[in-house]
Structures are given as structure tokens and as C-alpha cells.
Design an enzyme around this catalytic site. Structure first.
Site, PDB file in Angstrom:
ATOM      1  N   LYS A  94       0.855  -1.193   0.000  1.00 47.94           N
ATOM      2  CA  LYS A  94       0.000   0.000   0.000  1.00 47.94           C
ATOM      3  C   LYS A  94       0.887   1.238   0.000  1.00 47.94           C
ATOM      4  O   LYS A  94       1.630   1.489   0.946  1.00 47.94           O
ATOM      5  CB  LYS A  94      -0.915  -0.003   1.228  1.00 47.94           C
ATOM      6  N   ARG A 103     -10.690   9.345   2.527  1.00 49.16           N
ATOM      7  CA  ARG A 103     -10.540   9.960   3.850  1.00 49.16           C
ATOM      8  C   ARG A 103     -11.688  10.916   4.129  1.00 49.16           C
ATOM      9  O   ARG A 103     -12.096  11.078   5.281  1.00 49.16           O
ATOM     10  CB  ARG A 103      -9.184  10.654   3.954  1.00 49.16           C
ATOM     11  N   LYS A 113       1.262   9.738   5.583  1.00 49.58           N
ATOM     12  CA  LYS A 113       1.444   8.449   6.239  1.00 49.58           C
ATOM     13  C   LYS A 113       2.721   7.772   5.736  1.00 49.58           C
ATOM     14  O   LYS A 113       2.829   6.556   5.675  1.00 49.58           O
ATOM     15  CB  LYS A 113       0.212   7.569   6.007  1.00 49.58           C
ATOM     16  N   GLU A 145       7.454  -6.681   1.147  1.00 49.84           N
ATOM     17  CA  GLU A 145       6.238  -6.574   1.957  1.00 49.84           C
ATOM     18  C   GLU A 145       5.232  -7.666   1.613  1.00 49.84           C
ATOM     19  O   GLU A 145       4.615  -8.264   2.508  1.00 49.84           O
ATOM     20  CB  GLU A 145       5.599  -5.189   1.751  1.00 49.84           C
ATOM     21  N   LYS A 178      -2.155  -1.439  -3.660  1.00 48.05           N
ATOM     22  CA  LYS A 178      -3.020  -0.261  -3.640  1.00 48.05           C
ATOM     23  C   LYS A 178      -2.178   1.010  -3.677  1.00 48.05           C
ATOM     24  O   LYS A 178      -1.216   1.113  -2.921  1.00 48.05           O
ATOM     25  CB  LYS A 178      -3.889  -0.292  -2.369  1.00 48.05           C
TER      26      LYS A 178
END
Length: 241
Positions: free
Chosen positions: A163, A173, A189, A205, A220
Site C-alpha cells: 500500500k 478519507r 502516512k 512486503e 493499492k
């Protein structure tokens, strides 16, 4: 999904997409199921008064999304229901985990403990696939262990495995109110979501989440990362979202 019985509320940044109260959500799911749609993903928009720095409402056994899951499953037990496992709809700061004392990063391990408890509550409510979307390290393994120990070996994990830290999440959001909680749509983030310039990190990951027990692996955003989807497909035989 929202509280109460108000009519559908259009999301300003997503024209034609609406927040739905639980009763309307059930009707929408019935219509989708009749069309042959096999699965839905549910996300809550909480009243800001219920949010705090720790996201404690996520561990309320009667929190909004869990009531929504139970209502959908009661009417449509055969419909696959997916729920995200992350704290951003619940925190007053809009981040996916609890913050450290300096408030400049998330505390990975403390967040993972909360996420595992959150996933178990979702499984008990009848969720078919829990979807950790937070990008904390080790959360897939922790969730798998907790679910298996509680007798939910059949509850699957759809891991947001690669992500990216992306501007595309702005409308989402808005939809769940995490931007409002943080006071900005441009909430960074970057300390836990992935660096778009780092291709190799994606495979690292994804393989970690796969080894920890993820059943489905997500990239994503998708549209701008087709090269990453291709590399992930070359690295694993598991289904890709």
C-alpha cells in the site's frame, strides 16, 4: 455506513457515492446480491465525538461497523463481507495506528496488538475476510494467530500488502471522516505506507504478508501500479486484489 436513519448522504468528493444508514445498507446489499455481486466491503464513518487518540471505539463490541456486519449477514448470510482492520476511522488524528509520545510516528507493536483484537471482534460479528489496511509490520501474523486460537481458522485475511503513500486516498478519507479528524486531506502516512519510488520494497512486503498467513494480497492503488501488480504476480501464486 453511518449511524441513524437519515436518507443517503452524498460524499462531496465522490459524486454519485453515498453514505448509508444500516437499513439502507442492507437494501443496497440485497440489490447488489441480486445482480450477482459476490462480496461487499464495509467502512464506518463515526461521529467525531466517538474518536480519540487511541481509537478505542474500534474495540467496542457494539461499534457501528460490527452492527452493520450483523445486519447484512442476518439478511444475506451467503454474501461475502469484508471489513478493514485499521484505526484511521476511529482516531482523532486520522492515522492508522496509535502515535508515539512525540506524535511524529505510529507505534507499530502497540498498534498491532489493537488490530489483532479488532480483527477478532470482526470475525465474531460474521466477517468472512478481515482486511488489514494499516501497513504495520507483523500484523498479518498476529491476526492469524489470534483468529486461529479463537476458533476462526476459516476467516480469511485480505492483506493490503503493498500500500503506497498516495494522494489518491483523499476522497476515501473524506468518506470515513479521517481527513476531518486530522484537519487535512494531505495527511502524510509516509512512515508506514510505502515509498512510490521503491519498487523492491513491494515484493519484500508482499512476501512477508504471504508467509504470515495472508490469503489474498492487495496492491493499492492499482491503476498506477500495474508494473508492481505484475511483479507481485511473478512472486506469488496467491490471489491478488
Amino acid at each position: 455506513v453511518v449511524e441513524g436513519s437519515e436518507p443517503p448522504d452524498e460524499i462531496k468528493s465522490m459524486p454519485g457515492v453515498f453514505r448509508l444508514a444500516i437499513a439502507d445498507l442492507v437494501k443496497e446489499c440485497q440489490a447488489l446480491h441480486a445482480l450477482g455481486v459476490p462480496a461487499v466491503a464495509l467502512f464506518p464513518k463515526l461521529d467525531p465525538s466517538l474518536k480519540d487518540d487511541e481509537g478505542t471505539q474500534a474495540l467496542n463490541e457494539d461499534t457501528l461497523v460490527l452492527r452493520a456486519v450483523r445486519a447484512v449477514k442476518k439478511e444475506l448470510p451467503e454474501l461475502t463481507v469484508i471489513t478493514a482492520v485499521a484505526l484511521d476511522p476511529y482516531t482523532s488524528h486520522g492515522h492508522d495506528g496509535v502515535l508515539n509520545a512525540a506524535r511524529d510516528d505510529v507505534e507499530n507493536d502497540r498498534t498491532v496488538e489493537i488490530l489483532a483484537k479488532m480483527a477478532l471482534l470482526q470475525a465474531k460479528a460474521g466477517v468472512d475476510l478481515v482486511a488489514p489496511s494499516d501497513m504495520m509490520d507483523g500484523r498479518v501474523g498476529a491476526i492469524r494467530r489470534v483468529l486461529d486460537a479463537a476458533g476462526f481458522a476459516g476467516t480469511g485475511i485480505l492483506a493490503y500488502a503493498a500500500k503506497y503513500n498516495s494522494a489518491y486516498y483523499g476522497p476515501f478519507r473524506d468518506a470515513v471522516g479521517s481527513a476531518q479528524a486530522a484537519g487535512t486531506r494531505l495527511l502524510s502516512k509516509a512512515t508506514y505506507q510505502m515509498n512510490p519510488a521503491n519498487r523492491r520494497e513491494a515484493i519484500t512486503e508482499v512476501l512477508l504478508d504471504s508467509s504470515e498467513g495472508a490469503d489474498i494480497l492487495m496492491v493499492k492503488p492499482a491503476g498506477m501500479y500495474l508494473d508492481i501488480i505484475r511483479e507481485v504476480r511473478n512472486a506469488t501464486n496467491k490471489p491478488i486484489a
